[in-house]
Each structure stands twice: as structure tokens, then as C-alpha cells.
Design a protein around this motif. Structure first.
Motif, PDB file in Angstrom:
ATOM      1  N   SER A   1       3.449   4.823  -2.460  1.00  0.00           N
ATOM      2  CA  SER A   1       3.489   6.093  -1.743  1.00  0.00           C
ATOM      3  C   SER A   1       2.090   6.531  -1.343  1.00  0.00           C
ATOM      4  CB  SER A   1       4.135   7.162  -2.633  1.00  0.00           C
ATOM      5  OG  SER A   1       3.917   8.454  -2.115  1.00  0.00           O
ATOM      6  N   GLU A   2       1.978   7.027  -0.097  1.00  0.00           N
ATOM      7  CA  GLU A   2       0.748   7.664   0.370  1.00  0.00           C
ATOM      8  C   GLU A   2       1.165   8.841   1.251  1.00  0.00           C
ATOM      9  OE1 GLU A   2      -2.837   8.027   3.247  1.00  0.00           O
ATOM     10  OE2 GLU A   2      -0.887   7.179   3.753  1.00  0.00           O
ATOM     11  N   ASN A   3       1.105  10.052   0.668  1.00  0.00           N
ATOM     12  CA  ASN A   3       1.613  11.249   1.337  1.00  0.00           C
ATOM     13  C   ASN A   3       3.089  11.064   1.697  1.00  0.00           C
ATOM     14  OD1 ASN A   3      -0.834  12.656   1.133  1.00  0.00           O
ATOM     15  ND2 ASN A   3      -1.615  11.681   2.992  1.00  0.00           N
ATOM     16  N   ASP A   4       3.434  11.124   2.976  1.00  0.00           N
ATOM     17  CA  ASP A   4       4.831  10.986   3.397  1.00  0.00           C
ATOM     18  C   ASP A   4       5.210   9.543   3.719  1.00  0.00           C
ATOM     19  OD1 ASP A   4       5.790  13.506   3.126  1.00  0.00           O
ATOM     20  OD2 ASP A   4       5.386  14.130   5.168  1.00  0.00           O
ATOM     21  N   ARG A   5       4.313   8.617   3.496  1.00  0.00           N
ATOM     22  CA  ARG A   5       4.580   7.234   3.889  1.00  0.00           C
ATOM     23  C   ARG A   5       4.882   6.348   2.684  1.00  0.00           C
ATOM     24  NH1 ARG A   5       0.228   4.464   7.428  1.00  0.00           N
ATOM     25  NH2 ARG A   5      -1.166   5.169   5.779  1.00  0.00           N
ATOM     26  N   LEU A   6       5.809   5.415   2.886  1.00  0.00           N
ATOM     27  CA  LEU A   6       5.989   4.302   1.967  1.00  0.00           C
ATOM     28  C   LEU A   6       5.305   3.106   2.599  1.00  0.00           C
ATOM     29  CD1 LEU A   6       7.273   2.875  -0.495  1.00  0.00           C
ATOM     30  CD2 LEU A   6       9.249   2.398   0.968  1.00  0.00           C
ATOM     31  N   ILE A   7       4.330   2.530   1.909  1.00  0.00           N
ATOM     32  CA  ILE A   7       3.511   1.446   2.455  1.00  0.00           C
ATOM     33  C   ILE A   7       3.827   0.153   1.725  1.00  0.00           C
ATOM     34  CG2 ILE A   7       1.143   0.602   2.748  1.00  0.00           C
ATOM     35  CD1 ILE A   7       0.248   3.502   2.979  1.00  0.00           C
ATOM     36  N   SER A   8       3.939  -0.917   2.472  1.00  0.00           N
ATOM     37  CA  SER A   8       4.019  -2.253   1.876  1.00  0.00           C
ATOM     38  C   SER A   8       2.713  -2.980   2.192  1.00  0.00           C
ATOM     39  CB  SER A   8       5.216  -3.038   2.431  1.00  0.00           C
ATOM     40  OG  SER A   8       5.017  -3.362   3.797  1.00  0.00           O
ATOM     41  N   TYR A   9       2.098  -3.559   1.160  1.00  0.00           N
ATOM     42  CA  TYR A   9       0.834  -4.268   1.353  1.00  0.00           C
ATOM     43  C   TYR A   9       0.915  -5.614   0.647  1.00  0.00           C
ATOM     44  CZ  TYR A   9      -4.081  -5.529   1.064  1.00  0.00           C
ATOM     45  OH  TYR A   9      -5.274  -6.201   1.150  1.00  0.00           O
ATOM     46  N   ASN A  10       0.871  -6.687   1.433  1.00  0.00           N
ATOM     47  CA  ASN A  10       0.962  -8.037   0.894  1.00  0.00           C
ATOM     48  C   ASN A  10      -0.388  -8.439   0.299  1.00  0.00           C
ATOM     49  OD1 ASN A  10       0.948 -11.054   0.825  1.00  0.00           O
ATOM     50  ND2 ASN A  10       2.997 -10.778   1.666  1.00  0.00           N
ATOM     51  N   LEU A  11      -0.405  -8.719  -0.988  1.00  0.00           N
ATOM     52  CA  LEU A  11      -1.653  -9.057  -1.671  1.00  0.00           C
ATOM     53  C   LEU A  11      -2.180 -10.425  -1.273  1.00  0.00           C
ATOM     54  CD1 LEU A  11      -0.718  -7.822  -5.276  1.00  0.00           C
ATOM     55  CD2 LEU A  11      -1.887  -6.560  -3.446  1.00  0.00           C
ATOM     56  N   LYS A  12      -1.321 -11.256  -0.663  1.00  0.00           N
ATOM     57  CA  LYS A  12      -1.755 -12.584  -0.235  1.00  0.00           C
ATOM     58  C   LYS A  12      -2.319 -12.553   1.180  1.00  0.00           C
ATOM     59  CE  LYS A  12       2.274 -14.429  -0.911  1.00  0.00           C
ATOM     60  NZ  LYS A  12       3.354 -15.429  -0.996  1.00  0.00           N
ATOM     61  N   SER A  13      -1.531 -12.055   2.111  1.00  0.00           N
ATOM     62  CA  SER A  13      -1.949 -12.072   3.517  1.00  0.00           C
ATOM     63  C   SER A  13      -2.761 -10.844   3.919  1.00  0.00           C
ATOM     64  CB  SER A  13      -0.718 -12.168   4.420  1.00  0.00           C
ATOM     65  OG  SER A  13       0.079 -10.997   4.290  1.00  0.00           O
ATOM     66  N   GLU A  14      -2.779  -9.808   3.061  1.00  0.00           N
ATOM     67  CA  GLU A  14      -3.488  -8.555   3.329  1.00  0.00           C
ATOM     68  C   GLU A  14      -2.914  -7.815   4.541  1.00  0.00           C
ATOM     69  OE1 GLU A  14      -7.628  -9.463   3.578  1.00  0.00           O
ATOM     70  OE2 GLU A  14      -7.762 -10.133   1.507  1.00  0.00           O
ATOM     71  N   LYS A  15      -1.645  -8.057   4.846  1.00  0.00           N
ATOM     72  CA  LYS A  15      -0.976  -7.345   5.931  1.00  0.00           C
ATOM     73  C   LYS A  15      -0.208  -6.152   5.366  1.00  0.00           C
ATOM     74  CE  LYS A  15      -0.400 -11.468   8.820  1.00  0.00           C
ATOM     75  NZ  LYS A  15       0.581 -12.374   9.479  1.00  0.00           N
ATOM     76  N   SER A  16      -0.145  -5.076   6.146  1.00  0.00           N
ATOM     77  CA  SER A  16       0.533  -3.875   5.676  1.00  0.00           C
ATOM     78  C   SER A  16       1.535  -3.379   6.714  1.00  0.00           C
ATOM     79  CB  SER A  16      -0.485  -2.770   5.360  1.00  0.00           C
ATOM     80  OG  SER A  16      -1.182  -2.378   6.532  1.00  0.00           O
TER      81      SER A  16
ATOM     82  N   SER B   1       4.559   0.224   7.108  1.00  0.00           N
ATOM     83  CA  SER B   1       4.882   1.507   6.495  1.00  0.00           C
ATOM     84  C   SER B   1       6.078   2.146   7.180  1.00  0.00           C
ATOM     85  CB  SER B   1       3.679   2.458   6.559  1.00  0.00           C
ATOM     86  OG  SER B   1       3.375   2.790   7.904  1.00  0.00           O
ATOM     87  N   ILE B   2       6.631   3.156   6.502  1.00  0.00           N
ATOM     88  CA  ILE B   2       7.716   3.960   7.038  1.00  0.00           C
ATOM     89  C   ILE B   2       7.517   5.389   6.549  1.00  0.00           C
ATOM     90  CG2 ILE B   2       9.219   3.371   5.080  1.00  0.00           C
ATOM     91  CD1 ILE B   2      11.603   3.699   6.932  1.00  0.00           C
ATOM     92  N   HIS B   3       7.782   6.371   7.420  1.00  0.00           N
ATOM     93  CA  HIS B   3       7.668   7.786   7.055  1.00  0.00           C
ATOM     94  C   HIS B   3       8.998   8.274   6.492  1.00  0.00           C
ATOM     95  CE1 HIS B   3       3.683   8.878   8.771  1.00  0.00           C
ATOM     96  NE2 HIS B   3       3.909   7.802   9.497  1.00  0.00           N
ATOM     97  N   LEU B   4       8.937   8.995   5.363  1.00  0.00           N
ATOM     98  CA  LEU B   4      10.150   9.455   4.702  1.00  0.00           C
ATOM     99  C   LEU B   4      10.260  10.974   4.620  1.00  0.00           C
ATOM    100  CD1 LEU B   4      10.310   6.883   1.774  1.00  0.00           C
ATOM    101  CD2 LEU B   4      11.709   6.917   3.829  1.00  0.00           C
ATOM    102  N   ARG B   5       9.173  11.705   4.888  1.00  0.00           N
ATOM    103  CA  ARG B   5       9.165  13.171   4.802  1.00  0.00           C
ATOM    104  C   ARG B   5       9.690  13.629   3.440  1.00  0.00           C
ATOM    105  NH1 ARG B   5       8.337  17.656   7.645  1.00  0.00           N
ATOM    106  NH2 ARG B   5       9.727  19.457   7.375  1.00  0.00           N
TER     107      ARG B   5
END
Length: 342
Positions: A188-203, A205-209
Motif C-alpha cells: 500500500s502507498e496512500n490510495d494505491r496498491l503497488i506490485s513491484y517485482n524484485l527480480k525485474s524491478e518492474k512495477s 499499480s491500481i487505485h482503490l480509494r
């Protein structure tokens, strides 16, 4: 005379124009610095060094033994190469394949399970933190907010604080009820759910309010991310609502697959919760675990209760790991592991 008069009246205007130009330039520079600070994209050299290449800078509060710092540096390049090779070998399944996998897992997954008692794995210095289990790897954060997370390979190395890697996140995490699943952190980061791949370093996100209030008692988390046999689940309350909402997320595109609204479950009186086999379990502050809702039959349930004895208070996070079939708990600087008994 005319030249002197021109300089006399023109100089202030020239200085004013130069001052305005300089202020605009500084404002642009400040905005660029703030933007780069907010979104810190990682580069391949994740352990920055000084100019003389003799100093390694580690994050504040990181419990890293000095004798393992060199080992972490030596393993970094090999682990990155290994992760990227795995990424190339693991193609992304199509939506039809994903749906078939979920149906097969649902058929094999049984809700008739019991839980073991908490086993102490390690201790940390800060009472406010988190611990996530992903197969044979532990991931630990030392605070409830920050950019960094420590990774350990196995229970023994976590117990002796032998850090395998220090993960630097592109955005700060909020709260302790996040998750690492298949080398991807969902947080979680504020209103966002973030996915961050520890291998590829790609991210992604989706806003959930989400609601601005904590989801659980004695918690700073506004949402709770859970992984289980059927995917990623997010527990939260919507803005200006007191009703529990649950969303199942497609891990490949970070889109909502299904939604549930559970007005009969009051998370403000709970210390935590977790999802296993499409069953929602409540965790009371005294360590009592109770199955309360079946997502696939859309029914409230009252199953067998389990009392986890000996847990420190308060409970920071409870996350089920489908890879190891066990539960990770962070409670008042103590990290526990609970086995799921078939």
C-alpha cells in the motif's frame, strides 16, 4: 546625458527581468528534484558507493551484521543474473490458462485444516515492523513506513540476521499488512496498491480509494494484502465507509477480478486477518483464529476456532504463504511461523 538617463531608468527593469528569470529557473529545478525523489527508479547498482569505492551505505535501522555486508555485495550480481534468467524462463500464462489453474486449485484446496502453534523464528529491535514469507525466503521491514526491506534465506539466517539482500522500493510502503508472493511485493502507498517485482524491478499499480482510518485495531494499515492458492486478495474499507470490502486482483495486469462487501464483519475490533483457500479468517487480539467467510460460496461461516498461545502483543501482521503452506506473524519485534496442518 541620454545614455546616463537610459541606464538610470533601464537598469532596475533589467534587474527585475533577470530576478524573475532566476526565480523561475530555481522553481523548475526544485520541482524536478521533488519529482525524482518521489519516484526513485532503481538502477542496477542497488548498493551505492562513495567515490573512493570503500564505503557501502545501508538504510537506517537495517540490522545487518558487518561480516555479511561483503557477502551481500558479492552475491548481488550473481542473484540478479539468476533472477533475470528465471524471468526469461517463466512465460506469463494467458487468461484462459490462469482460469484453468484457479479451478484446479479450488478443486484440490480443502478448507478443513487445522493450524499449529506459533514457533519463534527471530527477533528484531523495533516493535513496529513486518515479516513476510515467500517459500524459503523471509522479507522483513523494520518500520511501518519506508522504502527498504531486508531479505533472508531460510529461518536460520533470519534468526542470526544474516541478510541476503536489501530491497529498495520505488515508492514508500504504508502499514505492515503487505505481502511478498513469487518474488513480487504487493503493498500500500496512500490510495494505491503497488506490485513491484524484485527480480525485474518492474512495477504496476491500481487505485482503490481506501479509508483514511486503520483497518484493524492497534494497526497503521489502511489495507491488508493477502496471497493464497487462488491469487491476490485485498481487504480494505472504502473512503467514508465502515463496511469491509474485499477484492481479488489479477496479478498480471493489477485489475480487479471480483468484489465482495461484508457488512457483518467488523475489522475495527480485530487485530488482523488472513485468507487461505478462499476462506477469510479473523485474528483476535488474544490470538484466537476463526474462519468467518467463504468467498466462493458467498456465505458467512462459523468454523473451528484455534488459539495461538504465546504471541507477543500487539500483532503487527499475519500473512499466509501458499508456497510454504505456513503463516508469517510479526508481533512486537518477534517473528513467528505457523504451520498449516492438512
Amino acid at each position: 546625458m541620454k545614455l546616463l538617463d537610459s541606464l538610470k531608468f533601464g537598469a532596475p527593469w533589467a534587474l527585475l527581468v533577470l530576478s524573475i528569470g532566476w526565480i523561475c529557473y530555481q522553481n523548475v529545478q526544485i520541482q524536478e528534484l521533488q519529482a525524482s525523489r518521489h519516484k526513485r527508479e532503481l538502477n542496477s547498482n542497488w548498493l551505492p558507493r562513495s567515490d573512493d569505492d570503500s564505503t557501502i551505505f545501508m538504510p537506517i535501522y537495517a540490522q545487518v551484521s558487518k561480516k555479511h555486508i561483503r557477502k551481500v555485495c558479492m552475491e548481488h550480481f550473481h542473484s540478479l543474473k539468476h533472477y533475470r534468467e528465471l524471468e526469461r524462463k517463466e512465460p506469463t500464462p494467458s487468461p484462459k490458462q490462469s482460469s484453468a489453474v484457479v479451478k484446479e486449485l479450488k478443486r484440490k484446496c480443502s478448507a478443513e485444516v487445522s493450524f499449529g502453534q506459533p514457533v519463534l523464528i527471530g527477533e528484531r529491535k523495533n516493535s513496529d515492523g513486518c515479516a513476510y514469507l515467500d517459500g524459503g525466503h523471509w522479507h522483513v521491514c523494520e518500520l511501518s513506513h519506508g522504502y527498504t526491506m531486508l531479505s533472508f534465506k531460510g529461518n536460520r539466517r533470519l534468526n542470526s540476521s544474516e541478510t541476503r539482500a536489501v530491497q529498495f522500493l520505488p515508492y514508500p510502503f504504508d502499514g505492515t499488512d503487505n505481502m511478498v508472493y513469487n518474488n513480487t511485493m504487493y503493498y500500500s502507498e496512500n490510495d494505491r496498491l503497488i506490485s513491484y517485482n524484485l527480480k525485474s524491478e518492474k512495477s504496476n499499480s491500481i487505485h482503490l480509494r481506501t479509508s483514511l482510518e486503520p483497518l484493524y485495531a492497534n494497526s497503521t494499515s489502511r489495507l491488508d494484502v493477502q496471497a493464497e492458492e487462488h491469487g491476490i486478495w485485498v481487504l480494505y474499507r472504502r473512503r467514508d465507509e465502515n463496511i469491509l470490502s474485499v477484492s481479488r486482483i489479477n496479478v498480471h495486469n493489477m485489475q480487479i477480478v471480483s468484489n465482495w462487501t461484508l457488512p457483518s464483519i467488523d475489522t475495527s475490533t480485530m487485530c488482523n486477518a488472513f485468507v487461505r483457500c478462499a476462506i477469510l479468517y479473523s485474528v483476535e487480539c488474544d490470538g484466537t483464529v476463526t474462519p468467518v467467510y467463504d468467498f466462493y460460496s458467498h456465505t458467512y461461516i462459523q468454523g473451528r476456532k484455534t488459539l495461538w498461545e504465546g504471541l507477543e502483543q500487539p500483532i503487527g501482521n499475519v500473512q499466509y504463504d501458499p508456497n510454504s503452506k505456513s503463516i508469517a506473524i510479526y508481533a512486537n519485534a518477534h517473528i513467528y511461523k505457523v504451520a498449516v496442518l492438512q
